[in-house]
Scaffold this motif. Structure first.
Motif, PDB file in Angstrom:
ATOM      1  N   PRO A  27      92.161  63.630  68.938  1.00 32.59           N
ATOM      2  CA  PRO A  27      92.999  63.417  70.131  1.00 32.59           C
ATOM      3  C   PRO A  27      94.434  63.029  69.788  1.00 32.59           C
ATOM      4  O   PRO A  27      95.367  63.413  70.494  1.00 32.59           O
ATOM      5  N   LEU A  28      94.595  62.277  68.699  1.00 34.15           N
ATOM      6  CA  LEU A  28      95.944  61.885  68.290  1.00 34.15           C
ATOM      7  C   LEU A  28      96.747  63.094  67.835  1.00 34.15           C
ATOM      8  O   LEU A  28      97.919  63.246  68.178  1.00 34.15           O
ATOM      9  N   VAL A  29      96.109  63.948  67.054  1.00 36.49           N
ATOM     10  CA  VAL A  29      96.800  65.124  66.520  1.00 36.49           C
ATOM     11  C   VAL A  29      97.206  66.068  67.641  1.00 36.49           C
ATOM     12  O   VAL A  29      98.305  66.630  67.634  1.00 36.49           O
ATOM     13  N   VAL A  30      96.304  66.239  68.626  1.00 33.40           N
ATOM     14  CA  VAL A  30      96.599  67.139  69.744  1.00 33.40           C
ATOM     15  C   VAL A  30      97.672  66.546  70.650  1.00 33.40           C
ATOM     16  O   VAL A  30      98.593  67.241  71.099  1.00 33.40           O
ATOM     17  N   GLY A 182      92.393  64.908  51.378  1.00 40.83           N
ATOM     18  CA  GLY A 182      91.165  65.638  51.710  1.00 40.83           C
ATOM     19  C   GLY A 182      90.994  65.847  53.207  1.00 40.83           C
ATOM     20  O   GLY A 182      90.434  66.855  53.648  1.00 40.83           O
ATOM     21  N   THR A 183      91.492  64.890  54.014  1.00 40.85           N
ATOM     22  CA  THR A 183      91.374  65.031  55.468  1.00 40.85           C
ATOM     23  C   THR A 183      92.421  65.973  56.049  1.00 40.85           C
ATOM     24  O   THR A 183      92.297  66.410  57.195  1.00 40.85           O
ATOM     25  N   LEU A 184      93.432  66.279  55.266  1.00 46.86           N
ATOM     26  CA  LEU A 184      94.584  67.023  55.786  1.00 46.86           C
ATOM     27  C   LEU A 184      94.250  68.443  56.261  1.00 46.86           C
ATOM     28  O   LEU A 184      94.654  68.823  57.363  1.00 46.86           O
ATOM     29  N   PRO A 185      93.505  69.259  55.487  1.00 42.50           N
ATOM     30  CA  PRO A 185      93.256  70.631  55.949  1.00 42.50           C
ATOM     31  C   PRO A 185      92.576  70.683  57.311  1.00 42.50           C
ATOM     32  O   PRO A 185      92.974  71.469  58.187  1.00 42.50           O
ATOM     33  N   GLY A 186      91.546  69.849  57.498  1.00 43.08           N
ATOM     34  CA  GLY A 186      90.820  69.873  58.761  1.00 43.08           C
ATOM     35  C   GLY A 186      91.670  69.447  59.935  1.00 43.08           C
ATOM     36  O   GLY A 186      91.634  70.067  61.014  1.00 43.08           O
ATOM     37  N   LEU A 187      92.468  68.396  59.761  1.00 42.11           N
ATOM     38  CA  LEU A 187      93.285  67.910  60.870  1.00 42.11           C
ATOM     39  C   LEU A 187      94.449  68.851  61.172  1.00 42.11           C
ATOM     40  O   LEU A 187      94.875  68.965  62.328  1.00 42.11           O
ATOM     41  N   LEU A 188      94.960  69.529  60.155  1.00 38.99           N
ATOM     42  CA  LEU A 188      95.972  70.556  60.421  1.00 38.99           C
ATOM     43  C   LEU A 188      95.351  71.717  61.206  1.00 38.99           C
ATOM     44  O   LEU A 188      95.995  72.293  62.088  1.00 38.99           O
ATOM     45  N   ALA A 189      94.096  72.025  60.883  1.00 40.48           N
ATOM     46  CA  ALA A 189      93.407  73.087  61.618  1.00 40.48           C
ATOM     47  C   ALA A 189      93.171  72.681  63.067  1.00 40.48           C
ATOM     48  O   ALA A 189      93.298  73.497  63.987  1.00 40.48           O
ATOM     49  N   VAL A 190      92.839  71.395  63.288  1.00 38.68           N
ATOM     50  CA  VAL A 190      92.677  70.905  64.660  1.00 38.68           C
ATOM     51  C   VAL A 190      93.987  71.055  65.419  1.00 38.68           C
ATOM     52  O   VAL A 190      94.013  71.485  66.581  1.00 38.68           O
ATOM     53  N   ALA A 194      91.841  74.814  66.110  1.00 42.30           N
ATOM     54  CA  ALA A 194      90.527  75.183  65.570  1.00 42.30           C
ATOM     55  C   ALA A 194      89.504  74.061  65.732  1.00 42.30           C
ATOM     56  O   ALA A 194      88.477  74.059  65.073  1.00 42.30           O
ATOM     57  N   GLY A 195      89.792  73.089  66.613  1.00 40.23           N
ATOM     58  CA  GLY A 195      88.906  71.943  66.769  1.00 40.23           C
ATOM     59  C   GLY A 195      87.501  72.318  67.190  1.00 40.23           C
ATOM     60  O   GLY A 195      86.521  71.768  66.677  1.00 40.23           O
ATOM     61  N   LEU A 196      87.352  73.271  68.125  1.00 51.60           N
ATOM     62  CA  LEU A 196      86.021  73.653  68.600  1.00 51.60           C
ATOM     63  C   LEU A 196      85.194  74.274  67.484  1.00 51.60           C
ATOM     64  O   LEU A 196      83.991  74.024  67.368  1.00 51.60           O
ATOM     65  N   LEU A 197      85.845  75.083  66.647  1.00 49.22           N
ATOM     66  CA  LEU A 197      85.128  75.722  65.544  1.00 49.22           C
ATOM     67  C   LEU A 197      84.654  74.684  64.537  1.00 49.22           C
ATOM     68  O   LEU A 197      83.502  74.704  64.099  1.00 49.22           O
TER      69      LEU A 197
END
Length: 230
Positions: A27-30, A182-190, A194-197
């Motif tokens: 939610p913060l990233v979005v 390590g958390t960066l790729p996923g949160l950039l994708a969000v 790409a959060g739902l995926l």
């Protein structure tokens, strides 16, 4: 000491923790950098977050080192007390990692203060978002990343427990930084939508994160047992 294998494990912990990060930091990233439409805004926000992880990791490493120096200043045999201090620090870090690993696997419940610490329940959350809507410069987002990087999180606390065992400022800071990377790729994708995926694979990722925590806990506890048996 923090080995290269430890750093790889911390990076993988952050990577496999993406599913958890979606619920906590998604939610913060979005709401913050995601609404700007600028990739630089994401970089600024995450730079602040990684700086906080590095600072906390360094402080934990310094705390572990302080315990060792305290041990060395007591008693007639400094080396023996240093050894005991290393055992105590490793044991504490191992127990913390064991707890967080079991909770990630769902075998024990997380403390209520961790489970309710979602961004939307933060005091002043709406005011923060309203301000971000009007002032979303990269500097604002960097400062927000610095502030919000310290939110209670079982995954980051597990990484900080490992930083404690490192017992050095630089090693502890490196542990926090590598976990954050390590958390960066996923949160950039969000942030890219790409959060739902990613959420579809949240449970397998949580299980892998839990296994990694248990592995790090086992490595620390084995060192404790080996020292005590020596």
């Amino acid at each position: 000491m923090t080995t290269s294998l430890d750093l790889v494990a911390l990076f993988m912990l952050g990577l496999f923790g993406t599913g958890h990060c979606i619920g906590m930091c998604g939610p913060l990233v979005v709401a913050l950098p995601g609404q700007t439409g600028r990739f630089s805004a994401h970089l600024a926000y995450h730079a602040g977050r990684l700086m906080t992880y590095t600072i906390i990791g360094g402080l934990m490493g310094a705390a572990g080192g302080g315990l060792l120096r305290l041990a060395a200043s007591v008693g007639a045999s400094p080396m023996a007390w240093v050894g005991r201090g290393q055992v105590a620090v490793s044991l504490l870090a191992g127990v913390l990692l064991l707890f967080f690993g079991l909770s990630r696997l769902g075998l024990i419940a997380e403390p209520d203060w961790l489970r309710i610490a979602t961004p939307t329940r933060m005091p002043g959350w709406r005011r923060l978002i309203a301000k971000a809507a009007h002032r979303r410069s990269n500097l604002d987002l960097l400062l927000m990343g610095l502030l919000l990087g310290g939110l209670p999180c079982g995954l980051s606390y597990a990484a900080f427990a490992k930083a404690l065992a490192a017992a050095r400022i630089f090693a502890g800071g490196s542990a926090g930084l590598v976990f954050g990377l390590g958390t960066l790729p996923g949160l950039l994708a969000v942030g890219a939508g790409a959060g739902l995926l990613l959420n579809r694979y949240r449970r397998p990722a949580d299980l892998m994160a839990g296994v990694l925590m248990l592995g790090m806990a086992a490595a620390l506890l084995v060192r404790v047992v080996a020292f005590m048996g020596a």
